[in-house]
Design a protein around this motif. Structure first.
Motif, PDB file in Angstrom:
ATOM      1  N   UNK A 201       0.834  -1.208   0.000  1.00 38.82           N
ATOM      2  CA  UNK A 201       0.000   0.000   0.000  1.00 38.82           C
ATOM      3  C   UNK A 201       0.869   1.258   0.000  1.00 38.82           C
ATOM      4  N   UNK A 202       1.974   1.232   0.737  1.00 40.38           N
ATOM      5  CA  UNK A 202       2.872   2.395   0.774  1.00 40.38           C
ATOM      6  C   UNK A 202       3.554   2.606  -0.572  1.00 40.38           C
ATOM      7  N   UNK A 203       3.935   1.530  -1.239  1.00 35.58           N
ATOM      8  CA  UNK A 203       4.558   1.650  -2.558  1.00 35.58           C
ATOM      9  C   UNK A 203       3.565   2.211  -3.565  1.00 35.58           C
ATOM     10  N   UNK A 204       2.347   1.734  -3.517  1.00 35.48           N
ATOM     11  CA  UNK A 204       1.303   2.218  -4.435  1.00 35.48           C
ATOM     12  C   UNK A 204       0.999   3.683  -4.174  1.00 35.48           C
ATOM     13  N   UNK A 205       1.002   4.092  -2.908  1.00 33.60           N
ATOM     14  CA  UNK A 205       0.740   5.496  -2.589  1.00 33.60           C
ATOM     15  C   UNK A 205       1.794   6.410  -3.209  1.00 33.60           C
ATOM     16  N   UNK A 206       3.043   5.977  -3.237  1.00 34.92           N
ATOM     17  CA  UNK A 206       4.089   6.770  -3.881  1.00 34.92           C
ATOM     18  C   UNK A 206       3.801   6.944  -5.375  1.00 34.92           C
ATOM     19  N   UNK A 207       3.313   5.879  -6.013  1.00 34.93           N
ATOM     20  CA  UNK A 207       2.965   5.973  -7.434  1.00 34.93           C
ATOM     21  C   UNK A 207       1.793   6.937  -7.628  1.00 34.93           C
ATOM     22  N   UNK A 210       2.967  10.387  -7.690  1.00 34.10           N
ATOM     23  CA  UNK A 210       3.585  10.706  -8.984  1.00 34.10           C
ATOM     24  C   UNK A 210       2.502  10.979 -10.026  1.00 34.10           C
ATOM     25  N   UNK A 211       1.408  10.241  -9.998  1.00 31.11           N
ATOM     26  CA  UNK A 211       0.308  10.470 -10.938  1.00 31.11           C
ATOM     27  C   UNK A 211      -0.298  11.849 -10.725  1.00 31.11           C
ATOM     28  N   UNK A 212      -0.496  12.213  -9.460  1.00 26.59           N
ATOM     29  CA  UNK A 212      -1.085  13.521  -9.148  1.00 26.59           C
ATOM     30  C   UNK A 212      -0.199  14.667  -9.626  1.00 26.59           C
ATOM     31  N   UNK A 213       1.111  14.462  -9.594  1.00 34.54           N
ATOM     32  CA  UNK A 213       2.055  15.541  -9.917  1.00 34.54           C
ATOM     33  C   UNK A 213       2.669  15.387 -11.296  1.00 34.54           C
ATOM     34  N   UNK A 214       2.158  14.419 -12.080  1.00 37.69           N
ATOM     35  CA  UNK A 214       2.685  14.183 -13.438  1.00 37.69           C
ATOM     36  C   UNK A 214       4.204  14.038 -13.412  1.00 37.69           C
TER      37      UNK A 214
END
Length: 268
Positions: A201-207, A210-214
């Motif tokens: 879950x923590x790894x996915x949150x980092x992704x 990145x999606x939110x900030x392009x």
């Protein structure tokens, strides 16, 4: 007068909407038409990279970047397996011959005197790095390559060697945990998140960040299911790659080499 205000208001709304739409379109075009880019990197030529990681990535059609230290047993003893990994499309990156680190820094008592980067000359580390490129070319036949600084160290006792290897690599990966925004990426020292014990879950949150900030996010793995004191569980790693595969329409999962070439094109 009211009519004039209505016209002006409509005009401002149209301009704002056009600017927003243009910005959103530009953002989504940054990473091959997707919201973010993800690069999965694996250091030190571990057996688990070949036994656990490559099969897991291949099951989803994803590719990783594996940074090999040529003298390590995981490199020397499994040459044919690394050759096969390259044939499948995974990137083999340069992580020096002997993996020297700077013993003069705090917490580096484990570094042996003969492997102390602080005692190296710049000429020594350049020879190691360039010989490793020769070794890697015998595996994959490629000239273009990326580099990963051992322990994130960028200097010998004589000073920084970052500029000295600039012509040898398309990009070099560092260890500072931060997202990479395409206009500000330093290809001489690309930021990456070192992973040790995080949950899926923590790894996915980092992704998702990145999606939110392009942004481009680079993961730095060592052990995956063991073999290194810096480790992530097989379950957590699997959750991450499952998420990347399920969201391939909005996430570009690629190698460091391909991401760096894309960044160069954009910055130029």
């Amino acid at each position: 007068m009211k009519s004039i205000f209505k016209i002006l208001s409509l005009g401002l709304i149209c301009v704002s909407y056009h600017s927003f739409a243009q910005q959103a379109s530009t953002s989504n075009e940054l990473w091959q038409g997707r919201q973010a880019a993800v690069v999965l990197t694996y250091d030190d030529a571990l057996n688990v990279h070949l036994d656990n990681v490559v099969p897991a990535l291949e099951a989803h059609g994803l590719k990783g970047t594996f940074y090999l230290s040529a003298f390590f047993d995981g490199s020397k003893n499994r040459i044919n397996d690394w050759r096969k990994a390259a044939e499948l499309g995974h990137e083999l990156g340069n992580h020096t011959l002997y993996h020297p680190c700077d013993a003069s820094l705090p917490g580096r008592s484990w570094v042996s005197p003969d492997n102390d980067l602080h005692n190296y000359t710049t000429a020594q580390i350049l020879k190691e790095i360039r010989m490793t490129n020769v070794f890697l070319e015998t595996l994959d036949g490629k000239k273009e390559r990326t580099f990963a600084y051992t322990c994130g160290d960028t200097a010998t006792g004589e000073g920084s060697f970052m500029e000295d290897i600039k012509g040898d690599f398309v990009a070099s990966r560092g260890v500072r945990g931060a997202l990479n925004l395409i206009g500000n990426i330093n290809l001489l020292n690309v930021d990456s998140y070192g992973i040790n014990g995080e949950s899926g879950a923590e790894l996915i949150q980092l992704v998702k960040e990145a999606q939110e900030k392009n942004a481009l996010i680079t993961f730095l793995f060592h052990g995956v299911g063991g073999e290194h004191n810096l480790n992530v569980s097989l379950e957590a790693h699997q959750m991450l790659i499952d998420y990347l595969a399920e969201n391939e329409e909005t996430i570009w999962t690629t190698t460091m080499l391909e991401a760096a070439k894309h960044v160069k094109e954009h910055q130029n």
